[in-house]
Design an enzyme around this catalytic site. Structure first.
Site, PDB file in Angstrom:
ATOM      1  N   SER A 206       0.832  -1.212   0.000  1.00 50.50           N
ATOM      2  CA  SER A 206       0.000   0.000   0.000  1.00 50.50           C
ATOM      3  C   SER A 206       0.862   1.257   0.000  1.00 50.50           C
ATOM      4  CB  SER A 206      -0.924  -0.002   1.228  1.00 50.50           C
ATOM      5  OG  SER A 206      -0.168  -0.134   2.422  1.00 50.50           O
TER       6      SER A 206
ATOM      7  N   THR B  93     -39.493  26.696  -9.463  1.00 48.09           N
ATOM      8  CA  THR B  93     -39.791  25.371  -8.917  1.00 48.09           C
ATOM      9  C   THR B  93     -40.131  24.515 -10.133  1.00 48.09           C
ATOM     10  OG1 THR B  93     -42.143  25.818  -8.626  1.00 48.09           O
ATOM     11  CG2 THR B  93     -40.729  26.294  -6.734  1.00 48.09           C
ATOM     12  N   HIS B  94     -39.782  23.264 -10.097  1.00 43.23           N
ATOM     13  CA  HIS B  94     -39.950  22.368 -11.267  1.00 43.23           C
ATOM     14  C   HIS B  94     -39.252  22.938 -12.504  1.00 43.23           C
ATOM     15  CE1 HIS B  94     -43.258  20.548  -8.870  1.00 43.23           C
ATOM     16  NE2 HIS B  94     -43.512  21.812  -8.570  1.00 43.23           N
TER      17      HIS B  94
ATOM     18  N   SER C 154     -14.825  24.139 -28.602  1.00 42.94           N
ATOM     19  CA  SER C 154     -15.102  22.848 -29.221  1.00 42.94           C
ATOM     20  C   SER C 154     -14.086  22.608 -30.322  1.00 42.94           C
ATOM     21  CB  SER C 154     -16.522  22.862 -29.794  1.00 42.94           C
ATOM     22  OG  SER C 154     -16.625  21.951 -30.856  1.00 42.94           O
TER      23      SER C 154
ATOM     24  N   LYS D 159     -18.627  27.570 -30.030  1.00 38.86           N
ATOM     25  CA  LYS D 159     -18.886  27.027 -28.695  1.00 38.86           C
ATOM     26  C   LYS D 159     -18.008  27.610 -27.588  1.00 38.86           C
ATOM     27  CE  LYS D 159     -21.297  23.858 -27.644  1.00 38.86           C
ATOM     28  NZ  LYS D 159     -21.451  22.478 -28.000  1.00 38.86           N
TER      29      LYS D 159
ATOM     30  N   GLU E 198     -19.329  20.980 -15.580  1.00 36.61           N
ATOM     31  CA  GLU E 198     -19.726  19.623 -15.972  1.00 36.61           C
ATOM     32  C   GLU E 198     -18.861  18.573 -15.284  1.00 36.61           C
ATOM     33  OE1 GLU E 198     -20.810  19.440 -20.409  1.00 36.61           O
ATOM     34  OE2 GLU E 198     -19.784  21.344 -20.164  1.00 36.61           O
TER      35      GLU E 198
ATOM     36  N   TYR F 134      -8.997  -6.021  13.198  1.00 32.16           N
ATOM     37  CA  TYR F 134      -8.467  -5.588  11.900  1.00 32.16           C
ATOM     38  C   TYR F 134      -8.585  -6.698  10.855  1.00 32.16           C
ATOM     39  CZ  TYR F 134      -5.273  -4.045   8.252  1.00 32.16           C
ATOM     40  OH  TYR F 134      -4.738  -3.677   7.041  1.00 32.16           O
TER      41      TYR F 134
ATOM     42  N   LYS G 243      -8.011   3.749   2.422  1.00 29.09           N
ATOM     43  CA  LYS G 243      -7.200   4.928   2.107  1.00 29.09           C
ATOM     44  C   LYS G 243      -7.414   5.448   0.690  1.00 29.09           C
ATOM     45  CE  LYS G 243      -3.983   2.807   4.735  1.00 29.09           C
ATOM     46  NZ  LYS G 243      -5.127   2.133   5.261  1.00 29.09           N
TER      47      LYS G 243
HETATM   48  N1  ARG Z   1      -1.069  -1.272   5.303  1.00 27.98           N
HETATM   49  C1  ARG Z   1      -2.045  -1.678   6.274  1.00 27.98           C
HETATM   50  C2  ARG Z   1      -3.321  -0.886   6.097  1.00 27.98           C
HETATM   51  O1  ARG Z   1      -3.297   0.034   5.375  1.00 27.98           O
HETATM   52  C3  ARG Z   1      -1.465  -1.462   7.634  1.00 27.98           C
HETATM   53  C4  ARG Z   1      -1.951  -2.421   8.671  1.00 27.98           C
HETATM   54  C5  ARG Z   1      -1.522  -3.766   8.382  1.00 27.98           C
HETATM   55  N2  ARG Z   1      -1.669  -4.652   9.478  1.00 27.98           N
HETATM   56  C6  ARG Z   1      -1.545  -5.949   9.297  1.00 27.98           C
HETATM   57  N3  ARG Z   1      -1.602  -6.683  10.333  1.00 27.98           N
HETATM   58  N4  ARG Z   1      -1.416  -6.471   8.138  1.00 27.98           N
HETATM   59  O2  ARG Z   1      -4.343  -1.181   6.638  1.00 27.98           O
END
Ligand code: ARG
Length: 465
Positions: free
Chosen positions: A24, A156-157, A278, A284, A291, A318, A326
């Protein structure tokens, strides 16, 4: 590739593809400052509690600060083969200071580490975002100040309904944006519990001081339950939900700007710097920015859905699924920020065509309610007045004229109460000025609203300073 931290337990290396799949670092590297700050405070706590020596803690701190400095200056690049930012920083620290670095992860897990890093990062980002939304709100208010007497049809509408002013319309958006800021501040307040010290899931056998680390890292208190501490991603979802609302507000404004730029409306004209042409049609001038904002709103909703769905079936505590949090929240943040920094100058430079707004107001019988109200003031029950006005509107439609163009004798044929003063009563500026209740479009009412908005915005500015 360097040896894995967990190599002791394993007899074979990780498959290259699993390594890439698992990693990651390409997106969590943006939390390096939080990660290092969290580690410094953790090391200080370990030393205070006598879990590691003061000397080791000092070496760790020095080492971590040098890693931070080198990342900042560009002297140290993130290793794409590292599993994540936490592993990268720890490995780099140990490479620099040796054995002391290996003591840092005492009484900690990446599970509480990632939770605390992300919470600190998002709280900071929520504050920066609140500032941007306040800037947008301020922009809307400044436009409003110039247009308290710029009459336009309210809809409205998407049908012309009653007269308002462009200031009143802009203030409606300012209200939305202030609510957004309030929600961001609230989301930041909700990020006040520190997960650090929850460790993997079950706390630790070491005598750590969670109150110390929580306070040092700017939290109000440690979270109350170690399982919840490492399992909770409510704060990620809550922030993304607020961002989704901001996008929804931006998208509605964008939709209106797109309409207003069309030849059918021509209420506004965008500055050339914020419009595009355009490739084939030479005439244009397209409102691409608006948009794109409207389009990107769907993408942010997608991020919110991804987060909600990712979390809904996870057993405590976890699970690696949570690494997916993320990219979604970072994408939502990056997207809304990009939209805001573009839309603010676009609005600031947008020209308002007051004449076209006024002309649009003259069509569509937006003063019909006011004509009925005129008869009510002369003693007629509203329903009767409504019916008589409706009959007159139907006649005007047939003749292709506005109510204000109908001769008095013709009005009198429908109702004796009509007099010469009716024309003043259904004049659009009169219609607007009379709507002076709090929150209404009368110039005085909008000026009061603007003053109230500015007062509330000042309080919020203080909070996110
Ligand atoms: N890179 C992991 C995350 O973003 C960190 C935590 C990982 N923990 C583990 N026991 N694998 O969530």
């Amino acid at each position: 590739m360097s040896e894995k931290m967990w190599a002791g337990r394993f007899s074979a290396n990780t498959d290259e593809r699993v390594n890439d799949f698992n990693s990651s670092i390409r997106f969590d590297c943006r939390m390096y400052e939080q990660d290092i700050k969290g580690s410094i405070v953790h090391a200080r706590m370990l030393a205070r509690q006598g879990i590691i020596s003061q000397k080791d803690a000092a070496e760790i701190e020095r080492g971590l600060l040098s890693v931070m400095e080198d990342i900042k200056s560009g002297a140290l690049a993130f290793d794409p083969s590292a599993e994540d930012i936490h592993m990268f920083v720890e490995a780099e620290l140990t490479r620099r200071i040796g054995d002391a670095g290996k003591r840092l992860h005492t009484a900690r897990s990446r599970n509480d580490q990632v939770a605390v890093d992300l919470k600190m990062y998002l709280r900071q980002e929520a504050g920066a975002l609140a500032k941007l939304v306040l800037e947008l709100e301020d922009t809307a208010v400044n436009i409003a100040k110039k247009h308290t007497r710029t009459v336009m049809p309210g809809y409205t509408h998407l049908q012309r309904a009653q007269p308002i002013t462009f200031a009143h319309h802009m203030c409606a958006y300012a209200e939305m944006f202030l609510r957004d800021v309030k929600k961001l501040i609230n989301a930041m307040d909700n990020m006040d519990e520190c997960p650090l010290g929850s460790c993997a899931l079950a706390g630790t056998t070491y005598k750590t001081d969670r109150v110390y680390t929580a306070k040092e890292l700017g939290f109000d208190r440690p979270c109350g339950n170690s399982l919840d501490g490492v399992s909770d991603r409510d704060f990620v979802i809550e922030l993304t939900a607020v961002i989704s609302l901001i996008m929804m507000h931006l998208s509605r404004l964008s939709e209106e700007i797109i309409l207003w730029c069309s030849w059918e409306f021509k209420f506004v004209e965008l500055d050339d710097a914020y419009a595009t042409g355009s490739s084939i049609m030479p005439q244009k001038k397209n409102p691409d920015v608006s948009e794109l904002i409207r389009g990107k709103t769907g993408r942010v909703y997608g991020d919110l859905m991804a987060l909600l769905t990712m979390m809904k079936g996870l057993p405590l505590a976890y699970d690696k699924d949570m690494q997916e949090d993320k990219e979604a929240v970072f994408d939502a943040l990056d997207t809304v920020k990009m939209c805001l920094i573009t839309v603010i100058p676009m609005l600031q430079t947008m020209k308002v065509n007051e004449e076209n707004m006024a002309n649009a107001g003259k069509k569509g019988f937006i003063n019909a309610t006011d004509m009925a109200d005129y008869l009510v003031r002369k003693g007629m029950p509203f329903r009767t007045a409504y019916k008589i006005t409706g009959t007159l509107v139907a006649r005007c439609v047939k003749e292709g004229i506005g109510l204000e163009e109908m001769p008095l004798e013709e009005m009198k044929k429908e109702c004796e109460l009509f007099d010469g003063d009716v024309y003043k009563a259904i004049d659009l500026m009169t219609c607007v000025t009379r709507r002076e209740t709090d929150g209404g479009p009368a110039p005085e009412a909008v000026e009061r609203e603007i003053a109230a908005l500015e007062k509330r915005a000042a309080v919020m500015k203080e909070k996110v300073k």
